[in-house]
Motif scaffolding. Structure first.
Motif, mmCIF file in Angstrom:
data_model
loop_
_atom_site.group_PDB
_atom_site.id
_atom_site.type_symbol
_atom_site.label_atom_id
_atom_site.label_comp_id
_atom_site.label_asym_id
_atom_site.label_seq_id
_atom_site.Cartn_x
_atom_site.Cartn_y
_atom_site.Cartn_z
ATOM 1 N N VAL A 29 0.829 -1.205 0.000
ATOM 2 C CA VAL A 29 0.000 0.000 0.000
ATOM 3 C C VAL A 29 0.864 1.255 0.000
ATOM 4 O O VAL A 29 0.590 2.223 -0.719
ATOM 5 N N GLY A 30 1.952 1.242 0.772
ATOM 6 C CA GLY A 30 2.840 2.398 0.820
ATOM 7 C C GLY A 30 3.478 2.691 -0.510
ATOM 8 O O GLY A 30 3.585 3.851 -0.929
ATOM 9 N N ALA A 31 3.919 1.639 -1.228
ATOM 10 C CA ALA A 31 4.551 1.819 -2.541
ATOM 11 C C ALA A 31 3.534 2.274 -3.581
ATOM 12 O O ALA A 31 3.868 3.021 -4.507
ATOM 13 N N ASN A 32 2.273 1.842 -3.446
ATOM 14 C CA ASN A 32 1.234 2.274 -4.385
ATOM 15 C C ASN A 32 0.894 3.740 -4.215
ATOM 16 O O ASN A 32 0.540 4.428 -5.180
ATOM 17 N N GLN A 33 1.019 4.230 -2.979
ATOM 18 C CA GLN A 33 0.689 5.629 -2.712
ATOM 19 C C GLN A 33 1.780 6.564 -3.243
ATOM 20 O O GLN A 33 1.498 7.587 -3.845
ATOM 21 N N VAL A 34 3.019 6.218 -2.977
ATOM 22 C CA VAL A 34 4.158 7.017 -3.445
ATOM 23 C C VAL A 34 5.223 6.059 -3.951
ATOM 24 O O VAL A 34 5.859 5.356 -3.166
ATOM 25 N N LYS A 35 5.419 6.036 -5.263
ATOM 26 C CA LYS A 35 6.327 5.047 -5.849
ATOM 27 C C LYS A 35 7.754 5.589 -5.888
ATOM 28 O O LYS A 35 8.276 5.975 -6.935
ATOM 29 N N THR A 36 8.381 5.666 -4.722
ATOM 30 C CA THR A 36 9.782 6.101 -4.620
ATOM 31 C C THR A 36 10.529 5.177 -3.671
ATOM 32 O O THR A 36 9.926 4.551 -2.791
ATOM 33 N N GLY A 37 11.846 5.139 -3.839
ATOM 34 C CA GLY A 37 12.676 4.349 -2.932
ATOM 35 C C GLY A 37 12.624 4.885 -1.522
ATOM 36 O O GLY A 37 12.678 4.136 -0.552
#
Length: 498
Positions: free
Chosen positions: A125-133
């Motif tokens: 869910v976190g990666a889907n919200q903001v796709k950054t390292g």
């Protein structure tokens, strides 16, 4: 990207709540396993396996549902809270099964597995919200930070104010709270709120968990009269035929008794020590327990100072409940220091003692070798006067006798105790009677024994067990080994095990 930072809070509590439950299960299983060190590795292994399998399940959920939402994470938190509540209820019914440790271990596995599901979902869910390292790193850091903070807040803070059952329910309460945060729909939040109010009410229920675990520890179907619990551990008090019996962390610790003619707790060993160095001026006692042994030492009129080192302050409070033993708290010669014995010795190498007494706990318990090792005995030897003696319990460990001989020139066996010194110890029955007749109550100055005949009877009680030089100890059943801080053989190689 709406409310994308809330995922950090969810990740933090994912780690914090999981590690908190691990700590509490560790405490429960250690107690049930009589504090043997193997319970740590047993619990940790099951917890890690459970977390791993849970993570695999979480990964599969992420693959099946690409568009995961916070509400999906909320469902897992909700399930985790309900599962943990169910498990703590099941603990009450598990005492009737053989293999209690295995049953409790399965509970750890289930709890860890359910909580392990949530972490991959949080990352997804976190990666889907903001796709950054940076987002992935922040989510991971939040989880690790929560995991690192749990041992500090739970072990050193919460357990000093609440008992284990209350902290366990508190963790379930917080889990439901995080679940509610994950939902957007008000009806879901309201339902979780109602359930959480019920869970919060459970915080105030009387402690039952460890009373059930203590039910058969001393005698079959006998509950302790009271349990004192803090971050240092547990003290159980049983009443048996007029004697108050004390257990520490579910293992026999002693009895409230100083009457040598009512020798139910081996108090003759303490009286024996008073006859070895009757002119001693300074004594060090490591481990207060019931205070009965300190009370006997305080009867020596020659003693000017008794320093007692105890790690658990609860024993001080326990002693207050016994009218006879509590008198030691009024004796100005007695100083009770709440500290770890080894740390205190290292900080006070300049002090010297005529007597060092340790009624050491069972050698197979966790950290038992810390008091029986060659390393620790060298610390003891360094604070002894030239004619000083060390007297401590081996609890039948042949390796403890052997280790003592590697440190002290003169080693003797009295019952299961080591009597160690740099000089030869000679017993004279006449001198023993004289020493016993000199014992007196430190406050009232009344003699302990009413006349010489009672002193002789006390001497006879002591001499029922001879003082045996190390060289004359009957052959050991196997070749003894040296105990060190590193090998911990009394706990592992020759320990009790689970």
């Amino acid at each position: 990207m709406k409310n994308y930072k809330i995922i950090y809070l969810i990740s933090f509590f994912s780690g914090f709540l999981s590690l908190s439950q691990e700590i509490l299960w560790m405490r429960i299983i250690s107690f049930a396993g009589m504090s043997v060190p193997q319970t740590f590795s047993f619990t940790l292994a099951l917890f890690l396996v459970g977390i791993s399998i849970g993570a695999i399940i979480g990964k599969k959920i992420c693959k099946l549902r690409e568009n995961l939402q916070l509400s999906n994470i909320g469902i897992i938190f909700f399930i985790a809270a309900l599962v943990d509540l169910l498990l703590i209820v099941l603990v009450y019914f598990s005492f009737y099964f053989n293999g209690l440790i295995l049953v409790l271990g399965s509970f750890v596995f289930i709890s860890a597995m359910v909580r392990g599901i949530v972490f991959p979902m949080i990352h997804h869910v976190g990666a889907n919200q903001v796709k950054t390292g940076a987002q992935i790193s922040n989510v991971y850091f939040s989880n690790v930070f929560g995991s690192a903070l749990a041992p500090l807040l739970i072990s050193f803070v919460a357990l000093d104010f609440l008992n284990t059952q209350q902290v366990y329910i508190l963790i379930c309460f917080l889990t439901l709270l995080i679940s509610a945060i994950c939902f957007n729909k008000k009806e879901f939040k309201f339902i979780i709120f109602l359930i959480n109010m019920f869970v919060f009410f459970c915080l105030f229920l009387p402690e039952k968990l460890f009373y059930e675990l203590s039910k058969n520890s001393y005698e079959l179907n006998v509950y302790p009269e009271k349990i004192i619990e803090n971050k240092h551990g547990f003290i159980q008090v049983y009443n048996s035929h007029g004697d108050q019996v004390v257990f520490g962390a579910n293992v026999y610790d002693g009895k409230f008794n100083t009457d040598i003619f009512h020798n139910t707790n081996g108090i003759d060993r303490a009286y024996f020590l008073t006859t070895i160095r009757p002119k001693a001026k300074d004594a060090l006692v490591i481990g207060l327990s019931t205070g009965s042994w300190v009370k006997v030492l305080s009867m020596m009129p020659s003693l000017e100072k008794i320093t007692v080192i105890e790690i658990n302050p609860a024993y001080h409070d326990l002693i207050k409940s016994d009218p006879a033993i509590s008198r030691i708290l009024k004796d100005r010669r007695i100083e009770i220091v709440f500290d770890d014995g080894r740390k205190w010795l290292k900080k006070n190498q300049n002090k010297k003692f005529d007597i060092v007494l340790m009624n050491t706990t069972w050698h197979w318990r966790a950290y038992g070798s810390n008091l029986l090792s060659q390393n620790f005995l060298h610390l003891i030897k360094s604070v002894l006067n030239e004619n000083g003696v060390a007297f401590y319990n081996t609890t039948q460990s042949i390796d403890a006798f052997y280790t003592a001989k590697q440190v002290f020139p003169r080693v003797y066996k009295y019952k299961f105790f080591v009597l160690a010194s740099s000089n030869q110890i000679l017993l004279s029955e006449k001198d023993m009677i004289t020493s016993l007749c000199e014992l007196e109550d430190p406050l009232s100055k009344q003699k302990i024994f009413s006349g010489e005949n009672q002193c002789i009877l006390a001497k006879n009680e002591i001499m029922k067990n001879p003082l045996i030089p190390y060289e004359q100890i009957p052959a050991f059943p196997r070749k003894p080994e040296l105990i060190t801080d590193d090998n911990m053989i009394t706990e592992f190689k020759y320990g009790k095990g689970i």
